[in-house]
Design a protein around this motif. Structure first.
Motif, PDB file in Angstrom:
ATOM      1  N   ASN A   1       0.858  -1.182   0.000  1.00 25.00           N
ATOM      2  CA  ASN A   1       0.000   0.000   0.000  1.00 25.00           C
ATOM      3  C   ASN A   1       0.895   1.233   0.000  1.00 25.00           C
ATOM      4  OD1 ASN A   1      -2.226  -1.716   0.277  1.00 25.00           O
ATOM      5  ND2 ASN A   1      -2.209  -1.560   2.511  1.00 25.00           N
ATOM      6  N   THR A   2       0.523   2.245  -0.752  1.00 22.76           N
ATOM      7  CA  THR A   2       1.297   3.480  -0.786  1.00 22.76           C
ATOM      8  C   THR A   2       0.365   4.683  -0.723  1.00 22.76           C
ATOM      9  OG1 THR A   2       1.265   3.485  -3.212  1.00 22.76           O
ATOM     10  CG2 THR A   2       3.172   2.474  -2.128  1.00 22.76           C
ATOM     11  N   SER A   3       0.940   5.853  -0.406  1.00 26.04           N
ATOM     12  CA  SER A   3       0.195   7.101  -0.359  1.00 26.04           C
ATOM     13  C   SER A   3       0.765   8.073  -1.389  1.00 26.04           C
ATOM     14  CB  SER A   3       0.279   7.724   1.036  1.00 26.04           C
ATOM     15  OG  SER A   3      -0.262   6.850   2.003  1.00 26.04           O
ATOM     16  N   LEU A   4      -0.012   9.107  -1.641  1.00 25.32           N
ATOM     17  CA  LEU A   4       0.401  10.189  -2.575  1.00 25.32           C
ATOM     18  C   LEU A   4       0.763   9.637  -3.946  1.00 25.32           C
ATOM     19  CD1 LEU A   4       2.503  12.363  -0.107  1.00 25.32           C
ATOM     20  CD2 LEU A   4       0.132  12.690  -0.790  1.00 25.32           C
ATOM     21  N   PRO A   5      -0.169   9.136  -4.707  1.00 27.20           N
ATOM     22  CA  PRO A   5      -1.587   8.971  -4.368  1.00 27.20           C
ATOM     23  C   PRO A   5      -1.849   7.669  -3.603  1.00 27.20           C
ATOM     24  CG  PRO A   5      -1.232   8.278  -6.597  1.00 27.20           C
ATOM     25  CD  PRO A   5       0.104   8.762  -6.112  1.00 27.20           C
ATOM     26  N   GLU A   6      -3.063   7.564  -3.058  1.00 23.90           N
ATOM     27  CA  GLU A   6      -3.442   6.372  -2.316  1.00 23.90           C
ATOM     28  C   GLU A   6      -3.638   5.191  -3.269  1.00 23.90           C
ATOM     29  OE1 GLU A   6      -3.711   6.112   0.969  1.00 23.90           O
ATOM     30  OE2 GLU A   6      -3.270   8.231   1.355  1.00 23.90           O
TER      31      GLU A   6
ATOM     32  N   ALA B   1       6.457   2.695 -11.935  1.00 23.22           N
ATOM     33  CA  ALA B   1       6.216   2.087 -13.245  1.00 23.22           C
ATOM     34  C   ALA B   1       4.735   1.815 -13.424  1.00 23.22           C
ATOM     35  CB  ALA B   1       7.012   0.795 -13.392  1.00 23.22           C
ATOM     36  N   SER B   2       4.288   1.942 -14.673  1.00 15.34           N
ATOM     37  CA  SER B   2       2.924   1.559 -15.061  1.00 15.34           C
ATOM     38  C   SER B   2       3.049   0.516 -16.148  1.00 15.34           C
ATOM     39  CB  SER B   2       2.150   2.770 -15.586  1.00 15.34           C
ATOM     40  OG  SER B   2       2.078   3.802 -14.622  1.00 15.34           O
ATOM     41  N   ILE B   3       2.278  -0.554 -16.034  1.00 14.38           N
ATOM     42  CA  ILE B   3       2.396  -1.649 -16.983  1.00 14.38           C
ATOM     43  C   ILE B   3       1.022  -2.235 -17.274  1.00 14.38           C
ATOM     44  CG2 ILE B   3       2.908  -3.267 -15.112  1.00 14.38           C
ATOM     45  CD1 ILE B   3       4.633  -4.839 -17.085  1.00 14.38           C
ATOM     46  N   THR B   4       0.770  -2.527 -18.543  1.00 12.72           N
ATOM     47  CA  THR B   4      -0.471  -3.198 -18.945  1.00 12.72           C
ATOM     48  C   THR B   4      -0.103  -4.575 -19.484  1.00 12.72           C
ATOM     49  OG1 THR B   4      -1.484  -1.086 -19.532  1.00 12.72           O
ATOM     50  CG2 THR B   4      -2.551  -3.079 -20.340  1.00 12.72           C
ATOM     51  N   ILE B   5      -0.779  -5.593 -18.972  1.00 16.06           N
ATOM     52  CA  ILE B   5      -0.468  -6.967 -19.360  1.00 16.06           C
ATOM     53  C   ILE B   5      -1.733  -7.695 -19.817  1.00 16.06           C
ATOM     54  CG2 ILE B   5       1.503  -7.137 -17.803  1.00 16.06           C
ATOM     55  CD1 ILE B   5      -0.290  -8.676 -15.850  1.00 16.06           C
ATOM     56  N   GLY B   6      -1.550  -8.720 -20.642  1.00 14.44           N
ATOM     57  CA  GLY B   6      -2.620  -9.628 -21.001  1.00 14.44           C
ATOM     58  C   GLY B   6      -2.326 -10.984 -20.384  1.00 14.44           C
ATOM     59  N   VAL B   7      -3.313 -11.562 -19.714  1.00 11.51           N
ATOM     60  CA  VAL B   7      -3.135 -12.846 -19.040  1.00 11.51           C
ATOM     61  C   VAL B   7      -4.098 -13.860 -19.633  1.00 11.51           C
ATOM     62  CG1 VAL B   7      -3.203 -14.078 -16.847  1.00 11.51           C
ATOM     63  CG2 VAL B   7      -2.424 -11.702 -16.907  1.00 11.51           C
ATOM     64  N   ASN B   8      -3.559 -15.008 -20.052  1.00 13.81           N
ATOM     65  CA  ASN B   8      -4.370 -16.129 -20.539  1.00 13.81           C
ATOM     66  C   ASN B   8      -4.097 -17.336 -19.656  1.00 13.81           C
ATOM     67  OD1 ASN B   8      -5.404 -14.797 -22.927  1.00 13.81           O
ATOM     68  ND2 ASN B   8      -3.335 -14.954 -23.726  1.00 13.81           N
TER      69      ASN B   8
ATOM     70  N   ILE C   1       5.980   0.167  -7.632  1.00 13.43           N
ATOM     71  CA  ILE C   1       6.968   1.050  -7.007  1.00 13.43           C
ATOM     72  C   ILE C   1       8.188   0.226  -6.649  1.00 13.43           C
ATOM     73  CG2 ILE C   1       6.079   0.711  -4.656  1.00 13.43           C
ATOM     74  CD1 ILE C   1       6.743   3.671  -4.144  1.00 13.43           C
ATOM     75  N   LYS C   2       9.373   0.847  -6.760  1.00 12.47           N
ATOM     76  CA  LYS C   2      10.595   0.163  -6.382  1.00 12.47           C
ATOM     77  C   LYS C   2      11.035   0.635  -5.005  1.00 12.47           C
ATOM     78  CE  LYS C   2      15.208  -1.128  -7.999  1.00 12.47           C
ATOM     79  NZ  LYS C   2      16.235  -0.958  -9.067  1.00 12.47           N
ATOM     80  N   GLN C   3      11.199  -0.303  -4.095  1.00 10.41           N
ATOM     81  CA  GLN C   3      11.706  -0.011  -2.763  1.00 10.41           C
ATOM     82  C   GLN C   3      12.862  -0.949  -2.483  1.00 10.41           C
ATOM     83  OE1 GLN C   3       8.544  -0.101   0.136  1.00 10.41           O
ATOM     84  NE2 GLN C   3       7.550   1.726  -0.689  1.00 10.41           N
ATOM     85  N   GLY C   4      14.025  -0.372  -2.213  1.00  7.59           N
ATOM     86  CA  GLY C   4      15.220  -1.193  -2.082  1.00  7.59           C
ATOM     87  C   GLY C   4      15.587  -1.767  -3.434  1.00  7.59           C
ATOM     88  N   GLU C   5      15.776  -3.073  -3.492  1.00  6.70           N
ATOM     89  CA  GLU C   5      16.146  -3.723  -4.745  1.00  6.70           C
ATOM     90  C   GLU C   5      14.962  -4.334  -5.463  1.00  6.70           C
ATOM     91  OE1 GLU C   5      19.213  -3.699  -6.103  1.00  6.70           O
ATOM     92  OE2 GLU C   5      19.763  -2.375  -4.448  1.00  6.70           O
TER      93      GLU C   5
ATOM     94  N   TYR D   1       7.271  -3.672  -6.302  1.00  3.40           N
ATOM     95  CA  TYR D   1       6.032  -4.138  -5.690  1.00  3.40           C
ATOM     96  C   TYR D   1       4.844  -3.553  -6.445  1.00  3.40           C
ATOM     97  CZ  TYR D   1       9.089  -5.223  -1.738  1.00  3.40           C
ATOM     98  OH  TYR D   1      10.105  -5.707  -0.953  1.00  3.40           O
ATOM     99  N   ILE D   2       3.781  -4.334  -6.555  1.00  3.92           N
ATOM    100  CA  ILE D   2       2.538  -3.816  -7.137  1.00  3.92           C
ATOM    101  C   ILE D   2       1.812  -3.014  -6.073  1.00  3.92           C
ATOM    102  CG2 ILE D   2       0.271  -4.460  -8.043  1.00  3.92           C
ATOM    103  CD1 ILE D   2       1.593  -6.828  -9.403  1.00  3.92           C
ATOM    104  N   THR D   3       1.452  -1.784  -6.413  1.00  2.11           N
ATOM    105  CA  THR D   3       0.759  -0.913  -5.464  1.00  2.11           C
ATOM    106  C   THR D   3      -0.700  -0.686  -5.840  1.00  2.11           C
ATOM    107  OG1 THR D   3       1.425   1.091  -6.656  1.00  2.11           O
ATOM    108  CG2 THR D   3       2.900   0.292  -4.931  1.00  2.11           C
ATOM    109  N   GLY D   4      -1.050  -0.917  -7.108  1.00  2.00           N
ATOM    110  CA  GLY D   4      -2.430  -0.666  -7.506  1.00  2.00           C
ATOM    111  C   GLY D   4      -2.855  -1.451  -8.726  1.00  2.00           C
ATOM    112  N   PHE D   5      -4.105  -1.934  -8.690  1.00  2.00           N
ATOM    113  CA  PHE D   5      -4.758  -2.535  -9.850  1.00  2.00           C
ATOM    114  C   PHE D   5      -5.714  -1.501 -10.427  1.00  2.00           C
ATOM    115  CE2 PHE D   5      -3.726  -6.234  -7.261  1.00  2.00           C
ATOM    116  CZ  PHE D   5      -3.315  -7.176  -8.178  1.00  2.00           C
TER     117      PHE D   5
END
Length: 605
Positions: free
Chosen positions: A425-430, A469-476, A494-498, A501-505
């Protein structure tokens, strides 16, 4: 050029008859294996009626590999140029060559399907000609009965080349179809049977008339799939009444001689064969067609590719247990069904060289395999030490995260221990991806189906800005019961450390639509606090706006883009404790209207 079959002749007339049969065998030799011409046949003099053959097929079948007087032909390949086949007249070689452009990065998980070209080379003059390009890695080659056309298949793409006219055939139609497997008709050199990923008996192609006939348009319930000998073939019979698919033995007229085993035929060696289960899950080995009830289950997993190799051994590929890597396992199994070797490899498709003693595995880097010693070649690059760029690091997170997501969706499995490895979970934005997953785990009570599934993830779009990062993927996905899905997802990371992490769908923090939604939500909160909406649920409460998430209400499903969304779910936090969801729906394609406020079922729309 070709080796001689083992022939037991007792007089000159018998020798001439057997030689004639051997010559016919060579002309019509087509198999499910990589190289189809120049087969070895072992024959006996016993003669049986078709009724007797139904119980006992007294033939030794065929060994689908070539031997060469000039062994130097086998050395004319390297890690970027693979020998696929030699023409039956011994005058031309056909190579697969990797193309310079690399599109493998578009595949996050699954077969990379890198692009190749097919080159024809005159053995005597060394003159070369490109006959096809921009096609996937080729894992199967078959010549037709007249040996005037050759078909190349791989990556659900089929290419057919007419040797006489020097042109590809029905290219436009074949490009549009996903063809997982194929086999030539034993009596019509212009007829080819096909298989689709989820349809064992699919279209039939008539090459002389350029016509494609769908399965529902033909009366043929059984399709030819492989060759046993010059008189008998393997086929797949699809029973429309109960949906069962069986592998059977046919004659040239299509008469079923013997029913063998449920499943879809994949390959044969002498009297042995392998079949896969429904939708490719499960691999079953029958060592002797005369004892088809004695079945060895090699695996229950999804089979990407399977081939017989030298001396009747079997090679097949499955996915690895490593959820973060896009790797596969190559298994090598003895003719007794015992596992000889298990190797981690880059790709899932197997190209067996004409002698059956070695081959190559597809992937970002083609890997040579020595099937005699059951090991990878020395010239293979290290998988573990491969340097990864930022995008590849993001792919690691996406693979792990989507595996957790779909383990819940398709199997009801809740991987609590690994949730924090991929979601935050992240803030700014939520953005509350971890909260989203927690609520899914808590609120969804799927019963575990105890069935495996296979997943492919394709990259559609990405932007990397520093540590965001923003990424759009197709899943089958698909499982043995056909309950797979095909969906697109928009993810924020978002990258934290090395690690990433996914922060939003479907949160789209930088979209113009989000600004519009923020204004509507703030107005809605004010109305609720003053008792004008939803019975004043927030009266005398401090309310903070949390994650804004875009949905498509008809499915319902997370929206792949903000523009496509017709509903929005907003998390609201009251007095820093209670979490509500506020749902807004788009009215008349332009006006956002609040329709729901609740503390229940936070994981759904």
């Amino acid at each position: 050029m070709y080796n001689e079959g083992e022939i037991d002749g007792r007089n000159d007339s018998m020798k001439r008859a057997i030689f004639f049969l051997f010559f016919i065998f060579i002309l019509v030799g087509c198999t499910q294996q990589e190289i189809k011409e120049g087969q070895v046949y072992v024959m006996k003099e016993d003669h049986f009626s078709e009724e007797q053959l139904g119980d006992m097929l007294n033939i030794e079948g065929r060994i689908p590999f070539q031997k060469y007087v000039n062994q130097s032909l086998m050395s004319q390949y390297d890690s970027n140029r693979i020998l696929l086949t030699i023409s039956p007249d011994g005058k031309e070689m056909y190579f697969m060559e990797k193309m310079e452009s690399d599109t493998s990065f578009q595949v996050i998980k699954g077969e990379t399907r890198e692009k190749v070209r097919v080159i024809k080379e005159d053995i005597e003059s060394k003159e070369q000609e490109i006959i096809a390009e921009n096609i996937p890695f080729i894992s199967k080659v078959l010549w037709n009965t007249e040996e005037n056309m050759v078909a190349f298949g791989g990556g659900e793409r089929l290419t057919i080349y007419n040797v006489k006219s020097k042109t590809t055939v029905m290219e436009e139609k074949l490009t549009q179809d996903n063809i997982a497997n194929f086999f030539w008709s034993p009596i019509d050199e212009n007829k080819l049977y096909s298989e689709q990923p989820d349809l064992a008996n699919a279209s039939i192609y008539y090459l002389n008339s350029q016509k494609k006939v769908e399965a529902y348009e033909t009366r043929e319930e059984t399709y030819y799939k492989g060759k046993l000998d010059s008189n008998y073939y393997y086929g797949t019979k699809w029973d429309l009444t109960n949906g069962d698919t069986k592998t059977v033995i046919l004659d040239k007229q299509g008469k079923i001689i013997k029913s063998l085993i449920s499943g879809i035929f994949r390959d044969a060696y002498q009297k042995s064969l392998v079949v896969v289960g429904e939708r490719g899950f499960g691999l079953y080995y029958v060592p002797d067609i005369n004892a088809s009830d004695k079945i060895i289950t090699l695996t229950k997993e999804y089979i990407y590719d399977v081939k017989f190799i030298d001396d009747g051994k079997i090679a097949y590929t499955t996915k690895t247990e490593d959820v973060e890597a896009n790797l596969f396992y190559l298994y090598i199994v003895s003719s007794n069904g015992n596992e000889l070797k298990k190797l981690a490899v880059n790709g899932a498709s197997i190209a067996v060289l004409p002698d059956g003693k070695s081959g190559y595995i597809s992937g970002s880097e083609w890997q040579q395999v020595d099937f005699l010693q059951n090991k990878l070649g020395k010239d293979n690059s290290s998988i573990e030490n491969e340097e990864r760029d930022e995008l590849q690091e993001i792919f690691i997170t996406v693979r792990g995260a989507m595996r957790i997501f779909y383990d819940l969706e398709l199997r009801g499995v809740k991987n609590w221990n690994h949730l924090q490895n991929y979601f935050k979970n992240t803030s700014l934005p939520e953005q509350w991806a971890y909260f989203d997953m927690e609520k899914m785990f808590q609120e969804r009570n799927h019963k575990s189906q105890n069935s495996d599934y296979v997943m492919e993830i394709h990259l559609k779009h990405y932007e990397i800005n520093g540590n965001n990062a923003s990424i759009t993927i197709g899943v089958n996905t698909k499982n043995p019961y056909g309950r797979g899905v095909a969906m697109d997802y928009a993810l924020e990371l978002i990258k934290q450390g090395e690690n990433w992490y996914i922060t939003g769908f479907s949160t789209f923090p930088y979209a113009a639509e989000r600004k519009e939604i923020e204004e509507v939500v703030q107005e809605t909160i004010d109305k609720i606090q003053t008792g004008k909406l939803f019975s004043g649920e927030f009266e005398n409460k401090e309310v903070m706006m949390g994650q804004i998430q875009f949905w498509m209400s008809g499915i319902p499903h997370l929206a792949p883009s903000a523009e496509d969304a017709n509903a929005v779910k907003v998390f609201l936090q009251a007095d820093n404790q209670e979490i509500y969801k506020l749902v807004l729906e788009k009215i008349n394609q332009s006006i956002w209207k609040p329709t729901k406020l609740t503390k229940e079922n936070l994981s759904s729309l």
